[in-house]
Every structure is written in structure tokens, then in C-alpha cells.
Scaffold this motif. Sequence first.
Motif, PDB file in Angstrom:
ATOM      1  N   SER A  47       0.836  -1.205   0.000  1.00  0.00           N
ATOM      2  CA  SER A  47       0.000   0.000   0.000  1.00  0.00           C
ATOM      3  C   SER A  47       0.868   1.252   0.000  1.00  0.00           C
ATOM      4  N   GLY A  48       0.461   2.207  -0.798  1.00  0.00           N
ATOM      5  CA  GLY A  48       1.200   3.461  -0.890  1.00  0.00           C
ATOM      6  C   GLY A  48       2.482   3.324  -1.682  1.00  0.00           C
ATOM      7  N   MET A  49       2.639   2.213  -2.385  1.00  0.00           N
ATOM      8  CA  MET A  49       3.871   2.025  -3.162  1.00  0.00           C
ATOM      9  C   MET A  49       3.556   1.673  -4.614  1.00  0.00           C
ATOM     10  N   ILE A  50       4.586   1.904  -5.464  1.00  0.00           N
ATOM     11  CA  ILE A  50       4.463   1.594  -6.884  1.00  0.00           C
ATOM     12  C   ILE A  50       4.906   0.159  -7.138  1.00  0.00           C
ATOM     13  N   VAL A  51       4.146  -0.578  -7.923  1.00  0.00           N
ATOM     14  CA  VAL A  51       4.540  -1.926  -8.332  1.00  0.00           C
ATOM     15  C   VAL A  51       4.724  -1.948  -9.845  1.00  0.00           C
ATOM     16  N   MET A  52       5.887  -2.411 -10.280  1.00  0.00           N
ATOM     17  CA  MET A  52       6.172  -2.511 -11.716  1.00  0.00           C
ATOM     18  C   MET A  52       6.748  -3.895 -12.001  1.00  0.00           C
ATOM     19  N   PRO A  53       6.691  -4.322 -13.276  1.00  0.00           N
ATOM     20  CA  PRO A  53       7.433  -5.533 -13.628  1.00  0.00           C
ATOM     21  C   PRO A  53       8.925  -5.301 -13.347  1.00  0.00           C
ATOM     22  N   GLY A  54       9.692  -6.371 -13.144  1.00  0.00           N
ATOM     23  CA  GLY A  54      11.123  -6.232 -12.940  1.00  0.00           C
ATOM     24  C   GLY A  54      11.757  -5.491 -14.113  1.00  0.00           C
ATOM     25  N   GLY A  55      12.757  -4.653 -13.826  1.00  0.00           N
ATOM     26  CA  GLY A  55      13.417  -3.872 -14.878  1.00  0.00           C
ATOM     27  C   GLY A  55      14.106  -4.775 -15.901  1.00  0.00           C
ATOM     28  N   VAL A  56      14.111  -4.314 -17.155  1.00  0.00           N
ATOM     29  CA  VAL A  56      14.744  -5.058 -18.245  1.00  0.00           C
ATOM     30  C   VAL A  56      15.746  -4.126 -18.927  1.00  0.00           C
ATOM     31  N   LYS A 450       8.320 -12.919 -24.084  1.00  0.00           N
ATOM     32  CA  LYS A 450       6.869 -13.002 -23.863  1.00  0.00           C
ATOM     33  C   LYS A 450       6.482 -12.923 -22.384  1.00  0.00           C
ATOM     34  N   ASN A 451       7.332 -13.435 -21.519  1.00  0.00           N
ATOM     35  CA  ASN A 451       6.954 -13.518 -20.100  1.00  0.00           C
ATOM     36  C   ASN A 451       7.636 -12.477 -19.226  1.00  0.00           C
ATOM     37  N   LYS A 452       8.252 -11.491 -19.877  1.00  0.00           N
ATOM     38  CA  LYS A 452       8.936 -10.452 -19.103  1.00  0.00           C
ATOM     39  C   LYS A 452       8.276  -9.103 -19.373  1.00  0.00           C
ATOM     40  N   GLY A 453       8.558  -8.160 -18.496  1.00  0.00           N
ATOM     41  CA  GLY A 453       8.129  -6.788 -18.734  1.00  0.00           C
ATOM     42  C   GLY A 453       6.650  -6.544 -18.504  1.00  0.00           C
ATOM     43  N   HIS A 454       5.921  -7.573 -18.040  1.00  0.00           N
ATOM     44  CA  HIS A 454       4.502  -7.338 -17.705  1.00  0.00           C
ATOM     45  C   HIS A 454       4.090  -8.237 -16.544  1.00  0.00           C
ATOM     46  N   LEU A 455       2.872  -7.994 -16.046  1.00  0.00           N
ATOM     47  CA  LEU A 455       2.415  -8.695 -14.848  1.00  0.00           C
ATOM     48  C   LEU A 455       1.096  -9.428 -15.078  1.00  0.00           C
ATOM     49  N   GLY A 456       0.841  -9.774 -16.343  1.00  0.00           N
ATOM     50  CA  GLY A 456      -0.364 -10.539 -16.639  1.00  0.00           C
ATOM     51  C   GLY A 456      -0.215 -11.982 -16.181  1.00  0.00           C
ATOM     52  N   VAL A 457      -1.321 -12.696 -16.099  1.00  0.00           N
ATOM     53  CA  VAL A 457      -1.292 -14.107 -15.687  1.00  0.00           C
ATOM     54  C   VAL A 457      -0.396 -14.884 -16.652  1.00  0.00           C
ATOM     55  N   GLY A 458       0.526 -15.666 -16.099  1.00  0.00           N
ATOM     56  CA  GLY A 458       1.460 -16.431 -16.919  1.00  0.00           C
ATOM     57  C   GLY A 458       2.827 -15.785 -17.034  1.00  0.00           C
ATOM     58  N   ALA A 459       2.920 -14.492 -16.695  1.00  0.00           N
ATOM     59  CA  ALA A 459       4.226 -13.811 -16.764  1.00  0.00           C
ATOM     60  C   ALA A 459       5.144 -14.336 -15.666  1.00  0.00           C
ATOM     61  N   ASP A 460       6.456 -14.227 -15.901  1.00  0.00           N
ATOM     62  CA  ASP A 460       7.415 -14.540 -14.842  1.00  0.00           C
ATOM     63  C   ASP A 460       7.159 -13.590 -13.667  1.00  0.00           C
ATOM     64  N   ASP A 462       8.626 -11.625 -11.848  1.00  0.00           N
ATOM     65  CA  ASP A 462       9.744 -10.711 -11.587  1.00  0.00           C
ATOM     66  C   ASP A 462       9.120  -9.341 -11.408  1.00  0.00           C
ATOM     67  N   LEU A 463       9.261  -8.752 -10.235  1.00  0.00           N
ATOM     68  CA  LEU A 463       8.678  -7.422 -10.094  1.00  0.00           C
ATOM     69  C   LEU A 463       9.428  -6.583  -9.072  1.00  0.00           C
ATOM     70  N   ALA A 464       9.185  -5.277  -9.190  1.00  0.00           N
ATOM     71  CA  ALA A 464       9.857  -4.328  -8.320  1.00  0.00           C
ATOM     72  C   ALA A 464       8.816  -3.474  -7.627  1.00  0.00           C
ATOM     73  N   ILE A 465       9.028  -3.224  -6.340  1.00  0.00           N
ATOM     74  CA  ILE A 465       8.125  -2.355  -5.583  1.00  0.00           C
ATOM     75  C   ILE A 465       8.954  -1.164  -5.093  1.00  0.00           C
ATOM     76  N   TYR A 466       8.496   0.028  -5.458  1.00  0.00           N
ATOM     77  CA  TYR A 466       9.232   1.236  -5.087  1.00  0.00           C
ATOM     78  C   TYR A 466       8.414   2.038  -4.080  1.00  0.00           C
ATOM     79  N   ASN A 467       9.114   2.499  -3.058  1.00  0.00           N
ATOM     80  CA  ASN A 467       8.424   3.192  -1.975  1.00  0.00           C
ATOM     81  C   ASN A 467       8.124   4.645  -2.352  1.00  0.00           C
ATOM     82  N   ILE A 468       7.061   4.780  -3.139  1.00  0.00           N
ATOM     83  CA  ILE A 468       6.697   6.109  -3.587  1.00  0.00           C
ATOM     84  C   ILE A 468       5.194   6.085  -3.870  1.00  0.00           C
ATOM     85  N   ASN A 469       4.493   7.059  -3.309  1.00  0.00           N
ATOM     86  CA  ASN A 469       3.040   7.085  -3.482  1.00  0.00           C
ATOM     87  C   ASN A 469       2.676   8.078  -4.574  1.00  0.00           C
TER      88      ASN A 469
END
Lengths: 564, 258
Positions: A47-56, A450-460, A462-469
Motif C-alpha cells: 500500500s502506498g507504493m508503486i509496483v512494476m514488472p522487474g526492470g529489463v 513473452k513472459n517479461k516486462g509485464h504482470l499478466g497471468v502467466g508472466a514470470d 519478476d517485479l519491483a516495488i518502489y516506496n513512492i506514493n
Amino acid sequence: MSDLLIKNGFVYDPLNKIDGEIMDLAIRNGKIVEKAEGNNLKIVDASGMIVMPGGVDIHSHIAGAKVNAGRMLRPEDHFKDVEVKTEKTRSGVGRSIPSTFTTGYRYARMGYTTVFDPAMPALKARHTHEEFNDTPIIDTAAYPLLGDSWFVLECLAEDKIEECAAYVAWTMNATKGYVVKVVNPGGLEAWGFGRNMRNIDDTVPNFNITPREIVHGLCKVNELLHMPHTIHVHTNNLGKPGNYVTTLETMKCVEDLARGDKPVIHITHCQFSAFKGHDWRTFASGSEEIAKYMNNHSHVTTDMGQVIFTNTTTMTADGPFQFILYQLSGNKWINGDVETETSTGIVPFTYSRKSYVHATQWSIGLELALLIKDPWKIYLTTDHPNAGPFIYYPRVISWLTSRAAREAVMKKMNRRAREKSLLSSIDREYTFYEVAIATRAGQARALGLKNKGHLGVGADADLAIYNINPTIVEPSKDFKLVRKAFKHAAYTVKGGEIVVKDGEIVKSVDGKTFWVETETSCADEFAPRLKQVFEDYYTVKYENYIVPEHHLAVSCPVHTKAEI
Amino acid sequence: MIVVDVRRTRTADIADYFLKVEPNKDYEVLEALRALVRDEEIDVDQVAGIPVKTLEDLADIMMSCKFGVIFFGLGLTMSAGKLRNVDTAISLVRDLNRYTKFMIMPMRGHFNVTGANVVYSWQTGYPYAVDFSRGYPRYNPGETSVVDILARGESDAGLVVASDPVAHFPKAAAENLVKKPLIVVDPEPTATSLLADVVFPSAFVGLEAEGTAYRMDHVPLPLKKVVEPPNGCLSDVDVLQRILDRVRKIRREKVEAA
Ligand SMILES: [Zn+2]
């Protein structure tokens, strides 16, 4: 491995058109799934943080013969920047040419989970993979250098496209490579005899062929093989005033191969190839012309090659370019020749904000990223370590998201460069959604992952959470907060496991190595001809050139079926 | 092929030319060649025992060939002048490249010593003389190099893998090495293993175990396993891994006990 639930984060997932929605993400067995459950379900409160796919990272020199020669050349680069061993991590050294363990940890701390090395001499492929095996956490791949290989030049000079394709397919399989890399086409072969290519229609000595024919031929080969990425090109004349013309000609020379909106060529570290002027005195930015062309065409992608004002180590396969840098800087220099394949050069270098040329280069990278309208076409890189070490990415992100951050730098840089810079006339500021494209989604798409850079079902997972609201922080004003958040991820998850928490490594896992396994129907008839090539040209045997799959710690072949 | 050496060797016997240079005069010969390549005249009749006329011929051959390589070895790096000899040889190659394609390459001996340098470099940033005592890699040849540590008598124990320091190190260093507990991992008996406290005979890599060797021009080559090693004989990787596992176990037990 227990299920993982990432709750309540602001999710930025451009490939699935999700723009900062508050969502939960479920992870099981290293993949994103519909629903997480089980008795020992682990919950991460985002909560209060940004979630992105892992950096590529599409282009970062992190491993192999050249990088390692750079490490040997520069003990002074390592002295002041060390990583002390911990219970979870191995020790190492850093700065512009970090040791392998340090490379993996530092990328992971920034929320990056996939990093590809863009310059592998095929003859030394085994070395690159041995370093990958010692690079923790991040997934890797390597691009074999093919634009000056004798066999490629011979085939293309005789217009034998299919034979060239058979060779490229074999090289991908043999070296466990992922992308067709072209560096200063023809120029590296010419450099073996102290010469270079002046333009894309110059003739390569001893081979009746031009850079235009090499680029066009390999682009065709790339299509025949259905490679996941386009050809990846470091242009002729890179680093020379006036080279934006060569860059435009290189882009134009494959226009006829464009199919719909699909890119067919990637011009890498574009900053170094967007110079105007006749010499260093009349040097100027050519970013407007490049951006204009790219805005009107969809067959090209590119990456920034953003300059950072710091001391770094330049290293490319472009021997003649490195020779220029050596002459300009007077620093120590390595120049190497890799048999019938490629060359190499390494020179320590300092980009100074007070230098007109360097400050203009800094400006060019950002101008390109801001003038090219579609963020899916240009990606964030520093051509690590050529224009600056990758640890400075958070700074580059802040320059993209904040005009004020750019102005803070411009205030202190060379006056003439500041006055001529287009940046003062550009208001554009990237959104977090666009940052996610430039640092992961766009790069993954360009690489055909195909399985990187996004967070859809089936993707690897890999993700990053940054502490920024994003509802509180204004990236335009609070650029220092943005920088801080992207420097140390609150969490990095790799393959479903938490590897970073609060910017520190809490677990080290093995990364995978991607390579393209191309199926052709002519492999058997081609092998004897190739064995003869090795007898005639090489100092190693055909059999010893091949890197067996079991030599990769975690092999991840991507299958393609070629049209040959 | 032109061979330059202080004595006639077997390589010299099969060479096209052999130039016998007086000991410790490499620097003078290289500087004379640089002068000739730069079209400067030399006012003496001979340099380091070699007639200037011969050096002029040599310079001509080097300048007019299509592609030349200078290989150098310990004779150049360890004789008087040391790194300045190498520096001058590199400068000569740079001068020659104004006329033709010329390269320079160190001849590394001792099997896979290049491989050791390569792996140290990617893991620690430094090619040799790496000190981990502060928890991170440090490199300061003269202080952290093994010969100097031994010469100062600072070591408590030694682990030698596939190397024979007793035969090659200065006497004082070798003496201090064998004075303290000494463990050797080597496929063959050596002067060092004969004086060791513990010896692990290991499998021959490229015969009884697979692996990678780096050629002296840094090209990695696969080494195959073609026969089984004698019963109970492990590869050096396995020996070291088992020692490491054991050390970790002992450490864990100590931590738990405390
Ligand atoms: Zn690059």
C-alpha cells in the motif's frame, strides 16, 4: 516455495494497459497467477507504493572478455567502491566495471531482473557464459558480434542470404546467443589494417561489400530466422561529429524490409550516433533530425545511451572509435583483435559537465528520449559503462520525469552547451507509466520476451516495488524522492522469491540465460562446409567452438523455426 | 620467424633468424629498433652484441611484413628493466602500426595460469594477489602478493593448488611456506607436494576431469574427460568444494555452540 500475494500496490503494467490502478498480484511457482492461496501464503503489503514488472536492460556490458579486460586494466576503478560480504552475498568491487556478483546484486537492488550483454565475440562465448553463471539473480543473454565476421561478409558479398542465415542460425545455437549484433559494419574488419568505413557505401578492404549491404543482408537474415529481437546496430561513424547522417541512412537502408508496424532494426545508444557538425568545434546535437525520422517511421527502435557526468570506462567492439577516444583523452588504452570476427577497444573516460562536447552529449540523450513521442520506441540505457555506470539509472529516470531536475544540471554545465541545448524548450515530463515502458515493458517487447516486462497471468513473477506514493509525490517537483525510491527498491521479487527488501539483498537466486535455438532444415548439409571454414580460418576446432547447453547454469532456450 | 634470446634454444634452431642478445640488454635493442622504425640513424656499430646492420634488416622485415606479432616471455619481464622493457616493446608495436599490422602478446606458461587470472578478475576485479581479510577484495602487489606475504613470514598456513612454488619462488619465501602447515592439491608429485603436510592427488583436467582452460590470448577452450580417474581420486573442484563444505559446517557448529 510458498504462494505470494502483493497487496494494494499502485500497479504500472503498460503491456496490459494498467496505469497506476490499486491491485493485488498473486504469485505461484515463479509465475503470476489468478489467485494465491495455501496455509503459508506470504503477503507483501504494497500500500502506498508503486509496483512494476522487474526492470529489463536491453544493452549493458556486464560480462565477457572485453568487460573482464576492463577490470584488469583499471584496479583504480575498484579501490573506492567495494561490496563487503554478508551472510547472503559475496564480496566484490564496483563502480564502472563491477565484478560479477556485485553486478547482479546492484541491478536487483534497483528492481532490475533481466539484463542482456550486447557484445559477445563468438569465439569467446564460453567466457561470457562462465561469467553469467557467476552473476546472481538477474536473467541474462548475450548478442554475438556478426557484422564483421568473415563468413558473413563472404556470403553477403555474393548475395548468398540463405547460406548466411544458416551460419547465423548455427552461431546462435553454438554460442548460445540471443541477438544478431552489428558494430560499425565493415569498420572493424578494416580496422585490422588501420582503416575504417567513412560512410555506409564505403567498400570493406579485401571484401567486395559495403556497410549498407551488411546491414540490409543481416536484416533479411534476421527475418528469415524469425529472431525474437531485430538486428541490433551500433552505427558506422559512431562518436564522430556529423554522424547523424550515417544514422539516418542506416535506418533508411532497411525501410524496404519493414512489415507493418513491426520494427526491423534497433539503433543502439543513439546519443553517440546523433552528432551534427564538421569537427569538435562545430559539434552540435542532431537529435531533432533523428527524432523526426523516428516519429514518422515505425520500423526502428532505439535506446538512449545517456551520458552521466562522471568517470567511467568506455568499451566497445568498435576498435577505431576507441582509438579516437584514446587520442582525445590520452588515457590508457586496450586495443584487441579477435581473429576473423571482430575487434575491441577499452579506454577510461571522464565526462565533464564543463566540457562543451560532453554537456551537449548529455543533452542529446535526453532530447532524443523527450522528442521521440512514442515511449515504446526509445528505452533507457547508459550503454553501461560507456556513457556512464548503470547505478545512475535512477538519476536518468528523474531527468525524464522532471524538468526541474534537468534544469538543476543545466545550471551547472558548460554555458555554450546550455544555450544551444533544446532541453530548455522541452516541457515534456515522463509519467510513471512511461517510465515503466522505457525501463521494462518496451525493452521486453523489443526483445521478444513473452513472459517479461509485464504482470499478466502467466508472466514470470519478476517485479519491483518502489516506496513512492503516486497520489502524493509529484515526480516533477519531488525528483529527489523519485531518485531515492528507484535507487533502492522496497522489494524486488525474482521468479516468485523476495530477493531484495528495503534495498538490501535478502536472498540470492540463480538467473537464467536466454538463447535462441533456431531450427533450420539445412543444418546437416551445412555442417561439412562450416567445418572446412574452421580448418581454413580459425585457431580452434569446430567442436571446441560450441558451448554445450550444460555449460549454462540455467539454460533457457527460445525456439524459433526458420524459413530455411 | 625471428628469435631473440640470450642463448640458442630449440625454438631458435627452427627459426629463420636468430639474434643473440647480451643478457639484460633487451631495453637497448628495443629502443634501437624503435629508432630505426622512426627512420633515425644510430651512431654505433652494434647494440647489445648485435650489429646495427642486422637490426636495420630486422626493422625492414618488420615494417614490410603484412601482419607481424611480437611474443614475449619471462626473459623480457624479469630481466633488468622489467616493466620498462614491456613498455618499450608496446611502443615499438605502436610505431610499427604506422606501416603495417603488428601485435604483441605475452607468452604465459604454466598451463592455465591465464584462466586463473581471468576468473579472479570477474569475481574480484583483480587478476591476482587478492586479499579477502577485510571482507572484500583488496589488491596491492608487493603487500598482498603471495611471494611478499611469504617473504615477510606473515602466513599461518598454505593451500597450493596445481602449482609448484617451492621450485619457483625465492628461497626465503619457499622456506616460510614449508615451515607452516602446507596442503597441496596437484595431479602430479612436485617439489612442493614432497614437502607438504597433506597432499590431495587430483584428477588430470582434460583427461580424467572436464573443465575450461584459457589460452594465452584469452580464448577459452573446453577440456574433456576421456577416462575415469583412479579410484578415490577427485577433481580439484571437488576437493576444494568438500573442504569448503567442511569449513562451513565447522563454522556453523561453532556459532551454534556459542
Ligand atoms: Zn554498447
